[in-house]
Design an enzyme around this catalytic site. Structure first.
Site, mmCIF file in Angstrom:
data_model
loop_
_atom_site.group_PDB
_atom_site.id
_atom_site.type_symbol
_atom_site.label_atom_id
_atom_site.label_comp_id
_atom_site.label_asym_id
_atom_site.label_seq_id
_atom_site.Cartn_x
_atom_site.Cartn_y
_atom_site.Cartn_z
ATOM 1 N N SER A 64 0.779 -1.331 0.102
ATOM 2 C CA SER A 64 -0.274 0.101 -0.095
ATOM 3 C C SER A 64 0.737 1.083 -0.167
ATOM 4 O O SER A 64 1.760 1.665 -0.991
ATOM 5 C CB SER A 64 -0.720 -0.018 1.394
ATOM 6 O OG SER A 64 -1.804 0.840 1.298
ATOM 7 N N ASP A 280 -6.378 2.327 -2.981
ATOM 8 C CA ASP A 280 -7.500 2.189 -2.463
ATOM 9 C C ASP A 280 -7.898 3.411 -1.374
ATOM 10 O O ASP A 280 -8.560 3.332 -0.423
ATOM 11 C CB ASP A 280 -7.619 0.797 -1.523
ATOM 12 C CG ASP A 280 -6.549 0.751 -0.292
ATOM 13 O OD1 ASP A 280 -5.609 1.772 -0.243
ATOM 14 O OD2 ASP A 280 -6.458 -0.352 0.304
ATOM 15 N N GLU A 370 -12.319 6.454 6.113
ATOM 16 C CA GLU A 370 -11.662 7.112 7.417
ATOM 17 C C GLU A 370 -10.991 8.173 6.922
ATOM 18 O O GLU A 370 -11.192 8.679 5.460
ATOM 19 C CB GLU A 370 -10.410 6.178 7.221
ATOM 20 C CG GLU A 370 -10.611 4.496 7.850
ATOM 21 C CD GLU A 370 -9.454 3.749 7.884
ATOM 22 O OE1 GLU A 370 -9.234 3.418 9.140
ATOM 23 O OE2 GLU A 370 -8.736 3.425 7.207
ATOM 24 N N ALA A 371 -10.447 9.120 7.659
ATOM 25 C CA ALA A 371 -9.895 10.196 7.497
ATOM 26 C C ALA A 371 -8.980 10.179 6.347
ATOM 27 O O ALA A 371 -8.819 10.987 5.298
ATOM 28 C CB ALA A 371 -9.805 11.260 8.697
ATOM 29 N N ASN A 372 -8.049 9.207 6.386
ATOM 30 C CA ASN A 372 -7.056 9.222 5.432
ATOM 31 C C ASN A 372 -7.375 8.895 3.980
ATOM 32 O O ASN A 372 -6.599 8.457 3.149
ATOM 33 C CB ASN A 372 -6.092 8.112 5.943
ATOM 34 C CG ASN A 372 -6.697 6.705 6.124
ATOM 35 O OD1 ASN A 372 -7.718 6.303 5.559
ATOM 36 N ND2 ASN A 372 -6.123 5.976 7.004
ATOM 37 N N PRO A 498 -2.124 1.938 19.923
ATOM 38 C CA PRO A 498 -1.153 1.332 19.280
ATOM 39 C C PRO A 498 -1.349 1.192 17.825
ATOM 40 O O PRO A 498 -2.232 0.729 17.508
ATOM 41 C CB PRO A 498 -0.800 0.102 19.993
ATOM 42 C CG PRO A 498 -2.166 -0.118 20.574
ATOM 43 C CD PRO A 498 -2.849 1.012 20.783
ATOM 44 N N SER A 499 -0.168 1.514 16.848
ATOM 45 C CA SER A 499 -0.490 1.363 15.673
ATOM 46 C C SER A 499 -0.495 -0.090 15.197
ATOM 47 O O SER A 499 -0.135 -1.049 15.922
ATOM 48 C CB SER A 499 0.660 1.820 14.717
ATOM 49 O OG SER A 499 0.809 1.346 13.629
ATOM 50 N N THR A 501 0.184 -1.274 12.350
ATOM 51 C CA THR A 501 1.110 -1.353 10.955
ATOM 52 C C THR A 501 2.486 -1.174 11.288
ATOM 53 O O THR A 501 3.278 -1.540 10.612
ATOM 54 C CB THR A 501 0.728 -0.695 9.884
ATOM 55 O OG1 THR A 501 0.613 0.792 10.074
ATOM 56 C CG2 THR A 501 -0.693 -0.919 9.404
HETATM 57 C C1 16G Z 1 -4.047 -0.077 7.322
HETATM 58 C C2 16G Z 1 -5.740 -0.025 7.181
HETATM 59 C C3 16G Z 1 -6.045 1.320 7.055
HETATM 60 C C4 16G Z 1 -5.898 2.024 8.460
HETATM 61 C C5 16G Z 1 -4.333 1.789 8.816
HETATM 62 C C6 16G Z 1 -4.198 2.386 10.176
HETATM 63 C C7 16G Z 1 -6.842 -1.622 5.640
HETATM 64 C C8 16G Z 1 -7.006 -2.011 4.302
HETATM 65 N N1 16G Z 1 -5.924 -0.544 5.812
HETATM 66 O O1 16G Z 1 -3.312 0.648 6.446
HETATM 67 O O2 16G Z 1 -7.467 1.267 7.345
HETATM 68 O O3 16G Z 1 -6.195 3.336 8.415
HETATM 69 O O4 16G Z 1 -3.807 0.471 8.457
HETATM 70 O O5 16G Z 1 -2.808 1.891 10.508
HETATM 71 O O6 16G Z 1 -7.498 -1.794 6.682
HETATM 72 P P1 16G Z 1 -2.045 2.209 11.972
HETATM 73 O O7 16G Z 1 -2.958 1.230 12.681
HETATM 74 O O8 16G Z 1 -0.646 2.194 11.580
HETATM 75 O O9 16G Z 1 -2.663 3.625 12.379
HETATM 76 MG MG MG Z 2 -3.554 1.183 0.395
#
Ligand code: 16G
Ligand code: MG
Length: 543
Positions: A64, A280, A370-372, A498-499, A501
């Site tokens: 992504s 996306d 989502e705001a993003n 907590p993130s 990702t």
């Molecule tokens: C991922 C999610 C996105 C979310 C982001 C938050 C999907 C397809 N993507 O990219 O929706 O806003 O994680 O990231 O679900 P974070 O947990 O690091 O803040």
């Molecule tokens: Mg993406």
């Protein structure tokens, strides 16, 4: 299952010792060089999931908005949805199994999930433009093949296009044709039909500059733009011919830095948008006559779409429920606008598309963003049938027109997941139909100034949250500290989570001025650092 064959093949996709990864918010994601075994194993898992659901399953290879060196993989469930939570656990177990345990873990999953191993399996695969993606998707194919699954490799696709393919295949083509032309035709036809009713406004209105994040969106939009060129002309920037993927461009960069991407020429009051690396997410923006930058984010997209939908819904006079789903990151002004001005019910869920998608399914018409910039509008089957019937039956011209318009809207939104291309076409259609400029759209409400920060801690899981991530229940004292800080500012709000990702804690703050939002965010970061085991440099004030 031919477990001997699995073991033999698996050696060619060996797991590095000691590496553990988690199936997170959007699948597995890390440096590409650590992912070969995960890809092979997700090929195996997709076969099991396909057998269990007796449906086609999707596997998408992408990271992504993350840097070009990263990669990732996620599975797509039969109706284009994210993988079911119990299978996320299976995915994590399988990815982390040591080489010698792999056969046992596979058998275990098969038993736990009551998979009929004699069932046929079919898997479709897509990938983004990262240099590592081609080889990694070959590893997925190796996994699928060794378990006797059939597959179709679509090659380069945006993530939402793969979701679309899965959805089409599992609804016997009723939703659309499971080909790239099928996707282009379905969306473009709905767009052209919808915009027919727009009174022709100046050329200016129908031109859009698109920053494609140097990603897959560029390739696909370039192919697709001929299909809708009579309604909209798009100009592509960061199309991957020179720049690096997601580097200083793309939706995530624009949203988090609140500034334009590099590589795009913006004239004042021109409408621009950015996709992320797998197309996306979409974010709009412009420069005003004074050269000031304005962001028009996912919240404002939701506001535009919901206010647009309300009119034809009222017109057809059928009481279909409309709800908007947001996350804690939604700007406070947007929530207030939707509830108080638009009078639509608003719900808040945890971060991540799957949570929003799930909640949105509770309504006849569920708008989620989502705001993003991730989001779409879901129409329940019942709502779709009603609208299609009304479009045919209604005598009264105005009503039928409204029903027909809604019918086109249903076809234009990717019902499988949020989709930058589909969202872009919906937004462009609405602006054209309403004769709105990007400034007028932006003026629906004024965003509260806000700031997002990251804090490094030894173990981000020491923070746990409740109330759709708006309250911290652990560690003790953190929420109380946040409450005290928030009290110091007007129109303020802050939360930490907590993130899902990255190995960090995220801090969000908003307040009546940018200065106040910045200092609230800083003070909350400090509280996190002190109470949740911060490591490295202490947060510093100023940005
Ligand atoms: C991922 C999610 C996105 C979310 C982001 C938050 C999907 C397809 N993507 O990219 O929706 O806003 O994680 O990231 O679900 P974070 O947990 O690091 O803040
Ligand atoms: Mg993406």
């Amino acid at each position: 299952m031919d477990l001997d064959a699995v073991t033999k093949q698996s050696v060619l996709h060996a797991k590095p010792d000691g590496l553990t990864l988690q199936y997170g918010t959007a699948g597995f994601r890390t440096k590409a060089e650590h992912l070969d075994h995960v890809m092979f194993r997700m090929g195996l898992l997709a076969v099991l999931r396909s057998k269990q659901t007796k449906s086609t399953i999707g596997v998408m290879v992408t990271a992504s908005h993350n840097p070009e060196e990263d990669n990732g993989v996620k599975l797509v469930d039969p109706l284009g949805e994210m993988l079911a939570p119990s299978w996320e656990e299976h995915a994590t177990c399988l990815a982390n199994a040591e080489e010698q345990d792999l056969p046992r873990v596979l058998v275990d999953i098969g038993e736990k999930a009551a998979v009929n191993l004699h069932q046929d399996a079919f898997v479709v695969i897509g990938r983004d433009t990262r240099p590592s993606s081609e080889k990694l998707s070959q590893s997925v194919i190796d996994g699928v093949t060794v378990l006797g699954g059939q597959f179709h490799d679509y090659g380069l696709l945006t993530t939402p296009q793969l979701h679309y393919m899965v959805y089409c295949r599992n609804t016997s083509g009723q939703y659309g044709k499971a080909t790239i032309e099928g996707y282009y035709q379905k969306l473009s036809a709905a767009f052209v039909e919808l915009t027919k009713q727009a009174s022709c406004s100046g050329d200016d209105q129908r031109t859009l500059k698109v920053d494609c994040a140097n990603g897959i969106g560029a390739l696909k939009l370039r192919e697709m733009k001929h299909y809708f060129s009579q309604g909209l002309s798009v100009q592509l920037f960061n199309d991957g011919t020179k720049g690096k993927l997601n580097h200083l461009c793309g939706a995530d960069f624009v949203k988090s830095h609140q500034k334009p991407p590099q590589g795009i020429e913006m004239k004042s009051n021109e409408r621009c948008c950015s996709f992320d690396g797998d197309a996306d997410r979409i974010i709009y923006y412009y420069h005003d006559a004074d050269g000031q930058f304005h962001l028009v984010d996912g919240d404002k997209i939701a506001a535009l779409i919901s206010s647009f939908l309300k009119e034809p819904l009222l017109e057809i006079g059928d009481s279909l429920s409309l709800g908007v789903v947001q996350t804690a990151y939604a700007n406070g002004s947007s929530t207030r606008y939707l509830e108080e001005v638009m009078k639509v019910p608003v719900y808040c869920t945890k971060t991540g598309v799957k949570h929003l998608h799930h909640k949105a399914q509770e309504f006849d018409i569920g708008v989620y963003f989502e705001a993003n910039g991730h989001g779409t509008v879901l129409f329940s089957k019942a709502a779709e049938m009603k609208i299609k019937q009304l479009a045919k039956e209604l005598e009264e011209d105005k009503k039928r027109k409204a029903a027909k318009m809604l019918e086109n809207v249903i076809d234009l939104f990717n019902q499988a997941t949020g989709d930058a291309i589909s969202d872009m076409l919906v937004i462009e259609a609405i602006l054209a139909l309403k004769g709105l400029t990007v400034q007028q759209w932006d003026a629906l409400y004024t965003d509260l100034p806000n700031r997002q920060l990251k804090v490094k801690v030894a173990d981000r899981q020491v923070i746990s949250t409740t109330d759709a991530e708006r309250q911290a229940v652990k560690p003790p004292g953190l929420q109380e500290a946040i409450n005290e800080l928030v009290k110091k500012y007007r129109l303020s709000r802050a939360f930490v989570r907590p993130s899902g990702t990255e190995d960090i804690v995220r801090v969000y703050a908003e307040a009546d001025s940018q200065e106040n939002a910045d200092s609230l965010a800083y003070e909350v970061s400090l509280a996190v650092f002190q109470l949740a085991g911060g490591i490295g440099e202490r947060p510093q004030p100023g940005f």
